[in-house]
Enzyme design. Sequence first.
Site, PDB file in Angstrom:
ATOM      1  N   TYR A  27      57.556  39.819  -6.878  1.00  0.00           N
ATOM      2  CA  TYR A  27      58.414  41.013  -7.065  1.00  0.00           C
ATOM      3  C   TYR A  27      59.896  40.736  -6.849  1.00  0.00           C
ATOM      4  O   TYR A  27      60.275  39.661  -6.474  1.00  0.00           O
ATOM      5  CB  TYR A  27      57.904  42.221  -6.296  1.00  0.00           C
ATOM      6  CG  TYR A  27      57.819  42.241  -4.783  1.00  0.00           C
ATOM      7  CD1 TYR A  27      58.475  41.343  -3.969  1.00  0.00           C
ATOM      8  CD2 TYR A  27      57.073  43.256  -4.171  1.00  0.00           C
ATOM      9  CE1 TYR A  27      58.387  41.436  -2.583  1.00  0.00           C
ATOM     10  CE2 TYR A  27      56.976  43.351  -2.794  1.00  0.00           C
ATOM     11  CZ  TYR A  27      57.639  42.438  -2.009  1.00  0.00           C
ATOM     12  OH  TYR A  27      57.558  42.543  -0.651  1.00  0.00           O
ATOM     13  N   GLU A  28      60.701  41.717  -7.200  1.00  0.00           N
ATOM     14  CA  GLU A  28      62.174  41.560  -7.220  1.00  0.00           C
ATOM     15  C   GLU A  28      62.598  40.411  -8.126  1.00  0.00           C
ATOM     16  O   GLU A  28      63.552  39.681  -7.814  1.00  0.00           O
ATOM     17  CB  GLU A  28      62.746  41.330  -5.810  1.00  0.00           C
ATOM     18  CG  GLU A  28      62.479  42.414  -4.810  1.00  0.00           C
ATOM     19  CD  GLU A  28      62.865  43.799  -5.282  1.00  0.00           C
ATOM     20  OE1 GLU A  28      63.759  43.903  -6.140  1.00  0.00           O
ATOM     21  OE2 GLU A  28      62.265  44.773  -4.809  1.00  0.00           O
ATOM     22  N   GLY A  29      61.927  40.279  -9.244  1.00  0.00           N
ATOM     23  CA  GLY A  29      62.212  39.172 -10.163  1.00  0.00           C
ATOM     24  C   GLY A  29      61.321  38.003  -9.823  1.00  0.00           C
ATOM     25  O   GLY A  29      61.531  37.353  -8.789  1.00  0.00           O
TER      26      GLY A  29
END
Lengths: 592, 592
Positions: free
Chosen positions: A434-436
């Site tokens: 997550y978050e890229g």
Amino acid sequence: MPSYTAPVKDMQFVLHDVLKVSAQTVPGYDELEANFTSAVLDEAGKIASEVLQPLNVVGDKEGCKLENGVVRTPTGFKAAFDQMKEGGWTALDCNPEYGGQGMPYVLAVAVGEQFTAANMAFNMYQGLTHGAYSAIHAHGTDAQKATYLPKMVSCDWTGTMNLTEPHCGTDLGLMRTKAAPQNDGSYKISGQKIFISAGEHDMSDNIIHLVLAKIEGGPEGIKGVSLFIVPKFIVKEDGSLGERNGVSVGSIEEKMGIHGNSTCVMNYDEATGYLLGTEHKGMRAMFTMMNEARIGVGLQGYAQAEAAYQNAVIYANDRLQGRDVTGAKNPDGPADPLIVHPDIRRNLMDQKSFIEGARAFTFWGANMIDQHVRADDDAAHGIVSLITPVIKGFLTDKGFEYATAAQQVYGGHGYIEEWGMSQFARDARITQIYEGANGVQALDLVGRKLAQDGGKHVMAFFEIVKSFIKENSGNEEYEKSFLDPLKAASKDLQAAGMYFMQNGMKNPNHALAGSYDFMHMFGHVCLGLMWAKMGKAAMDALENGASDTAFYETKIATGKYYMARQLPATGMHLARIESGADTVMALDAASF
Amino acid sequence: MPSYTAPVKDMQFVLHDVLKVSAQTVPGYDELEANFTSAVLDEAGKIASEVLQPLNVVGDKEGCKLENGVVRTPTGFKAAFDQMKEGGWTALDCNPEYGGQGMPYVLAVAVGEQFTAANMAFNMYQGLTHGAYSAIHAHGTDAQKATYLPKMVSCDWTGTMNLTEPHCGTDLGLMRTKAAPQNDGSYKISGQKIFISAGEHDMSDNIIHLVLAKIEGGPEGIKGVSLFIVPKFIVKEDGSLGERNGVSVGSIEEKMGIHGNSTCVMNYDEATGYLLGTEHKGMRAMFTMMNEARIGVGLQGYAQAEAAYQNAVIYANDRLQGRDVTGAKNPDGPADPLIVHPDIRRNLMDQKSFIEGARAFTFWGANMIDQHVRADDDAAHGIVSLITPVIKGFLTDKGFEYATAAQQVYGGHGYIEEWGMSQFARDARITQIYEGANGVQALDLVGRKLAQDGGKHVMAFFEIVKSFIKENSGNEEYEKSFLDPLKAASKDLQAAGMYFMQNGMKNPNHALAGSYDFMHMFGHVCLGLMWAKMGKAAMDALENGASDTAFYETKIATGKYYMARQLPATGMHLARIESGADTVMALDAASF
């Protein structure tokens, strides 16, 4: 059942021996005397060990339940959340104007490591609120700030970030959620968002969703994306809560880990939203949250490794199995403890040397954020911008790797949920995604950050390494153990950068095919730099007659391990990079 | 929901183009013509895809339930098990004297890969039975063989291995389970065993437990351990089932994965047991099972990576996200498929080149087992003994690594259980742990196998590599892409062996601290050798006018990738090894 003890002394070492925070001319840093930081960290450590950690397994086992549109968090979460709020732990570095304590970010990060190591799923409720706070603080109108921030600082209201939709994650230009302008200046938001952490739960009076959406009639793709504040309950002019907004939870995802955090599908059905920042500039505003979140996720990665490591050490000292080949260490017992075995030590030293390096790296980054935000240091900002994807990508890949390595120390018991080691690995796994996803971090690093401002920041980084080596040469033993390996690794990294420059122009795939390896190389060089700094600080302390010699000698020995056994990875990554894109891109899509 | 397609063509390539099985003078191998093996593999592949794979998620979700002493396997398992039995799939390579089909082991391994990739937890019921069959076949009396083997070959009765106790796993000398001799020649077995896969379930009429225990009054430690046959139901003289034996399931473990297999705590309370093999020589008999099991576990590791990889490729071709930086590949669509991105390809090529190399390595090992067992080839046995810990340790470490890498391709969806990618990672994780944790494999390799018979086997291995390089030199392109990297990697491995010889004498820790890295180096050299063989075989096929040029060109391209991007890891492992034990052993146990 696992335990957790906050590594306050290690944190103090980074803050005071290495970064020398209280000697820095950053506003607010003069408060950061060792007795103050230790008081804060000790107190936070108690909460981490006694309140949050015991709920970690509970959260994993119970998960969150959706019943009639209401999400129930695991037993004990609400009471612990209230305790966090009452202690002011949700707002350490928030603006005092809105009720925050105004402490430097670097201290908030240290405390955040403790809470995250103790209970990652739990701490996300507060972490996401902080991210939403930061976005509103940076981009909101005065009225918006006055309306939302005090309640978010206190965590009476929590926050979320809504980016992903079923068909689009990384490529947000494909977004379908719409925002229809209304006569009163507000918007009606309609669409579906997925993977919304803390999207709905029972621990706060209101939830402030920050939602990316396209204003009807705006530009196509990513240039038409704007950011909106969409509260669960509309806030009335007097600040009290009004009617329920048109946002609801569709379902809770069943995940591999972080079961204690509710990951929601959120449905927006003509929900009232308020533009945050400028229209069509939503990505810029969202990046305020994302950059903060990425550092927070890197921290999650190594914090899970830390928690897992602590338990692996306890087990390795307790569990009797086999004999030391050089002679029994526990001759009166039926066998020696696991920790006598070289391969168990190899494993534990890999973990330990990584975790302590990662902590120094993250605190170093947090310190530069303070230098930027509090003292307008643009150079510091440049470095932070460069290393943010490295903190996120490298520390989470390694954090997961070492959380599983700690699980391995337990043998078969590591695979049994009752022992709790599986959870560290399962929870850590999300940090790579997550978050890229980490591949996107590598792309950000190589495709964007390296060339940013004409390559100024990466050159500044190499200058930092070079100056450090120059300024600290002279001690033969230290040079051999610390500086020479750092120099060699840094040279590998520069060679990789050179390869990208020379070949990426002709064909960008030559750079992109090596981006992931570059991110890992960069991480190793950063941790190598940190260990060189820590080794020097420990030597200085010993020279200055520090009383706890064992502590400092352990730092030096751990640093030597990292330099000897982890830094050589840069050579492998360089060889992979220099083999270019041809073998990577050789196959037709149909031939995979 | 994931899918699985048996890679029959890839398997055929290894069997016929690389190993040229039907041309070998091993008894039974003349049957292994390509049309025969493809018929078997196609048929097995159908069962894998259509029967076993759909039950994989079911098994993970439902798990096994213990109710009133009875273990219920997941919905559909019993029917599928019956179908396997009826098709004769449980006994491909078993002795025809007991109802087996007598096929070579190498073919059983190929089929086993398919079943394992499709449903690892399910296939373990049969796999453990096969291991117990082998131990009884090798060490049982004629009467024992006649009593147990026919029913185990048909899987009417299944088998288990009982080694671990709560306080002892690797160090079996600490064992407490006792065997009290009875007047009729049998024993009464009492004690507790844990982590017993398939220990109790509802799919067979009887369960034949092979149990390690100490005969009262025997030697201390590992030298006093004997192996016993302990059936769940006593078998009467006429072969029918008699009374329930004193063995019962205490509980089922909740595990990180392989939920479809019942992992039991087994309590033995004066259970009737029959000595298998010689008294106090239980470890030798158990190792018949363990060596087979270790190869089977290595296979599980890469088979999980294969299943995960197949789904990652499908997703990477389907999911539209972002654009190819060198120009849109799907200009009429909203975005290009993931597979255009260099870092996605880097990831998929890492997986693909590992999996295909691992398959060749495992089949090569299975082929040598046939050469040993069917044609009394002692040299082959020596190599198999040497590489067994490498197959187990390296293929499972990498298998897990690439199962998670495949999960990563899915982004956030990879973390959601509904998509099925988490299961591959969670299931693969156990392969690094059971049948001897991978650290123990490394210890076996470096502490035992390297020096076995005066180092004869490792020298024979290096000779195989050397001869291959010598015999296949001459083609400049092939030398550069395949032979030179193999030569360099093999040189690194020899240098590591030399380091152990020169330094391990003085201090064994210098060897043991590098054992794990050595195992990985060895694995890379083996896969490098396999790719050199596969590259050559593919070139030959193209030269001989093979019609499917794309298939063979893909093999060559994939091999080039492995040589360029994976083999350089040996340099890093060598550097770690040559840094010696000092940094590994520097800390006091209390300083971790």
